[in-house]
Scaffold this motif. Structure first.
Motif, PDB file in Angstrom:
ATOM      1  N   VAL A 143      -4.037 -40.760  33.121  1.00 20.31           N
ATOM      2  CA  VAL A 143      -3.549 -39.875  32.058  1.00 20.31           C
ATOM      3  C   VAL A 143      -2.551 -40.661  31.208  1.00 20.31           C
ATOM      4  CG1 VAL A 143      -3.884 -37.727  33.326  1.00 20.31           C
ATOM      5  CG2 VAL A 143      -1.716 -38.955  33.569  1.00 20.31           C
ATOM      6  N   LYS A 165       3.734 -38.911  27.768  1.00 20.48           N
ATOM      7  CA  LYS A 165       4.843 -39.107  26.825  1.00 20.48           C
ATOM      8  C   LYS A 165       6.113 -39.107  27.670  1.00 20.48           C
ATOM      9  CE  LYS A 165       6.899 -37.028  22.722  1.00 20.48           C
ATOM     10  NZ  LYS A 165       6.727 -35.989  21.688  1.00 20.48           N
ATOM     11  N   VAL A 214       2.150 -34.891  30.214  1.00 28.37           N
ATOM     12  CA  VAL A 214       0.779 -35.396  30.068  1.00 28.37           C
ATOM     13  C   VAL A 214       0.277 -35.008  28.678  1.00 28.37           C
ATOM     14  CG1 VAL A 214      -1.600 -35.191  30.904  1.00 28.37           C
ATOM     15  CG2 VAL A 214       0.300 -35.231  32.542  1.00 28.37           C
ATOM     16  N   VAL A 215      -0.150 -36.020  27.891  1.00 30.80           N
ATOM     17  CA  VAL A 215      -0.615 -35.720  26.526  1.00 30.80           C
ATOM     18  C   VAL A 215      -2.099 -36.040  26.340  1.00 30.80           C
ATOM     19  CG1 VAL A 215       1.631 -35.872  25.392  1.00 30.80           C
ATOM     20  CG2 VAL A 215       0.271 -37.958  25.700  1.00 30.80           C
ATOM     21  N   LYS A 216      -2.696 -36.750  27.291  1.00 30.14           N
ATOM     22  CA  LYS A 216      -4.130 -37.030  27.160  1.00 30.14           C
ATOM     23  C   LYS A 216      -4.700 -37.321  28.546  1.00 30.14           C
ATOM     24  CE  LYS A 216      -7.293 -39.612  24.258  1.00 30.14           C
ATOM     25  NZ  LYS A 216      -7.490 -40.780  23.403  1.00 30.14           N
ATOM     26  N   LEU A 217      -5.898 -36.796  28.786  1.00 27.23           N
ATOM     27  CA  LEU A 217      -6.549 -36.987  30.090  1.00 27.23           C
ATOM     28  C   LEU A 217      -7.666 -38.002  29.988  1.00 27.23           C
ATOM     29  CD1 LEU A 217      -7.127 -33.240  31.117  1.00 27.23           C
ATOM     30  CD2 LEU A 217      -5.155 -34.674  31.658  1.00 27.23           C
ATOM     31  N   LYS A 251      -3.565 -31.293  33.616  1.00 23.01           N
ATOM     32  CA  LYS A 251      -3.950 -30.828  32.284  1.00 23.01           C
ATOM     33  C   LYS A 251      -2.893 -31.265  31.260  1.00 23.01           C
ATOM     34  CE  LYS A 251      -2.051 -26.191  32.902  1.00 23.01           C
ATOM     35  NZ  LYS A 251      -1.089 -26.594  33.902  1.00 23.01           N
ATOM     36  N   GLU A 252      -3.280 -31.277  30.009  1.00 26.65           N
ATOM     37  CA  GLU A 252      -2.318 -31.614  28.964  1.00 26.65           C
ATOM     38  C   GLU A 252      -1.155 -30.637  29.021  1.00 26.65           C
ATOM     39  OE1 GLU A 252      -3.977 -32.119  25.041  1.00 26.65           O
ATOM     40  OE2 GLU A 252      -5.535 -33.455  25.807  1.00 26.65           O
ATOM     41  N   GLY A 253       0.061 -31.152  28.857  1.00 25.58           N
ATOM     42  CA  GLY A 253       1.249 -30.292  28.917  1.00 25.58           C
ATOM     43  C   GLY A 253       1.908 -30.286  30.284  1.00 25.58           C
ATOM     44  N   TYR A 263       5.481 -44.140  25.747  1.00 26.73           N
ATOM     45  CA  TYR A 263       4.223 -43.629  26.314  1.00 26.73           C
ATOM     46  C   TYR A 263       3.732 -44.626  27.361  1.00 26.73           C
ATOM     47  CZ  TYR A 263       3.877 -40.442  22.318  1.00 26.73           C
ATOM     48  OH  TYR A 263       4.113 -39.464  21.390  1.00 26.73           O
TER      49      TYR A 263
END
Ligand SMILES: NC(=O)c1ccc[n+]([C@@H]2O[C@H](COP(=O)([O-])OP(=O)(O)OC[C@H]3O[C@@H](n4cnc5c(N)ncnc54)[C@H](OP(=O)(O)O)[C@@H]3O)[C@@H](O)[C@H]2O)c1
Length: 363
Positions: free
Chosen positions: A34, A37, A75-78, A86-88, A108
């Protein structure tokens, strides 16, 4: 969430030079990774050693080098195969300085999805960032069961297994340098394991903190080894000390205190990677005493499985207050504030707390 193409990072451009703030690409997560940020990252003593030999030769695999082992963020991208996050999600992880994309002192980073823990709502990013390297080091030293010859740890029963909370219950633990980040987590692991009493050494102003974490006795670390050793039998009611941990491993007298407190046949954990780094009289201790060593990382073939197990339990430990993060001090100016923080660490001016930087606040 929009993700920029480039980011601010702390960089080392050449051996034996100061770290500087620079720019580098934001990495793309691989299929099992993942992108995080980073909201908070923490400083460790090794960060000020890495620019110089011999540490530079051990740690730096490519230039520019990006430091930092402790990260907490969102988490901003999987990656394509990641289903566990999950994102967020708010996550904490031990970064790896061997791969610049996975290092912590930047805005990042990518990380393997199975090597993170969700941060529960009761814990801030800043507090979470105090955990990874120190807890990993303790856990690998004490609990990594890997049969690999590189694993020089003590292979005690892990606290997340039932035997880990019964096998040592009621036996004394002695933790030298309890106010270090490692020491604070070692005290709490000793409490989880049921050790009693839990005796530690530190400067007196850290006594209340260490008692709140589970230490039953905090002895002034400025006392002589002789006077501390003379007091121990009365504190343990004569019970032999079969487990000691040295969290100030670069201080020979701290290592000797751990060694001499230990009863014959006991286990001594020293937070250094190998016997070549400790005084010979500690490494070759005799009396059937075992000495364990550690390279604090979840990123090695022989540490990964234990790291995954640790991260699986971390969220619950934090949620229930079983494991408390170190007190933290947040540095000003984002990543630009890190060099001053490292200078304070190097000068032994940080006591009982973790210095934390907020990379998104970098000008
Ligand atoms: N092998 C590995 O993979 C690995 C990984 C991580 C860390 N380490 C090593 O483990 C050690 C601890 O790291 P850390 O991040 O936990 O340190 P830290 O939190 O930065 O340590 C600061 C503390 O050190 C204590 N201290 C300083 N000199 C001491 C001495 N002579 N005797 C006893 N305590 C002393 C101070 O205690 P008071 O303020 O109470 O006096 C202070 O609170 C470092 O040497 C680090 O390099 C090794």
């Amino acid at each position: 969430m929009s993700i920029p193409a480039t980011q601010k990072a702390l960089l080392l451009l050449q051996e034996a030079t100061p770290y500087v703030v620079g720019e580098r690409p934001v990495p793309h997560p691989g299929s099992k990774e993942v992108l995080v940020k980073i909201i908070a990252c923490a400083l460790n003593p090794v960060d000020h050693r890495i620019p110089y030999p011999p540490h530079s030769r051990l740690f730096i695999k490519s230039w520019p080098f990006v430091p930092g082992h402790d990260a907490a963020g969102i988490v901003v991208k999987l990656g394509a195969e990641v289903a566990s996050l999950k994102e967020g999600d708010r996550v904490v992880f031990e970064a790896s300085v061997h791969t610049p994309d996975v290092a912590a002192l930047q805005q990042y980073a990518t990380v393997d999805a199975d090597l993170v823990a969700i941060i529960p709502d009761n814990i801030s990013f800043e507090s979470a960032a105090s955990i990874p390297l120190a807890l990993t080091t303790d856990v690998m030293l004490l609990y990594n069961q890997s049969p690999a010859p590189e694993n020089l740890g003590l292979r005690l029963k892990p606290v997340w297994e039932p035997e880990g909370t019964t096998e040592y219950a009621g036996t004394p633990a002695f933790i030298v340098a309890g106010s270090t980040s490692l020491g604070q987590y070692a005290i709490q692991l000793a409490k989880m394991a049921g050790h009693s009493p839990i005796i530690t050494t530190a400067s007196p102003h850290n006594a209340a903190l260490l008692t709140s974490l589970g230490a039953t006795h905090v002895l002034d670390r400025s006392r002589s080894n002789k006077s501390i050793l003379e007091e121990l039998p009365s504190l343990t009611s004569g019970k032999p000390i079969q487990y000691a941990f040295v969290a100030a491993p670069f201080h020979p007298e701290a290592c000797r205190l751990g060694r001499d407190a230990l009863a014959p046949g006991g286990a001594l954990g020293i937070a250094l990677p190998s016997p070549t780094r400790v005084p010979e009289d500690v490494a070759n201790v005799g009396d059937g005493k075992r000495v364990g060593y550690v390279f604090g990382s979840v990123w090695l073939p022989y540490t990964r499985e234990c790291g995954i197990a640790m991260f699986k339990h971390l969220t619950e430990w934090l949620e229930k207050g079983i494991l408390k993060p170190n007190p933290v001090e947040v540095l000003p100016n984002g990543l630009a504030g890190v060099p001053d923080g490292l200078a304070r660490l190097k000068a032994n001016q940080v006591s009982g707390k973790k210095l934390v930087a907020k990379p998104q606040e970098t000008a």
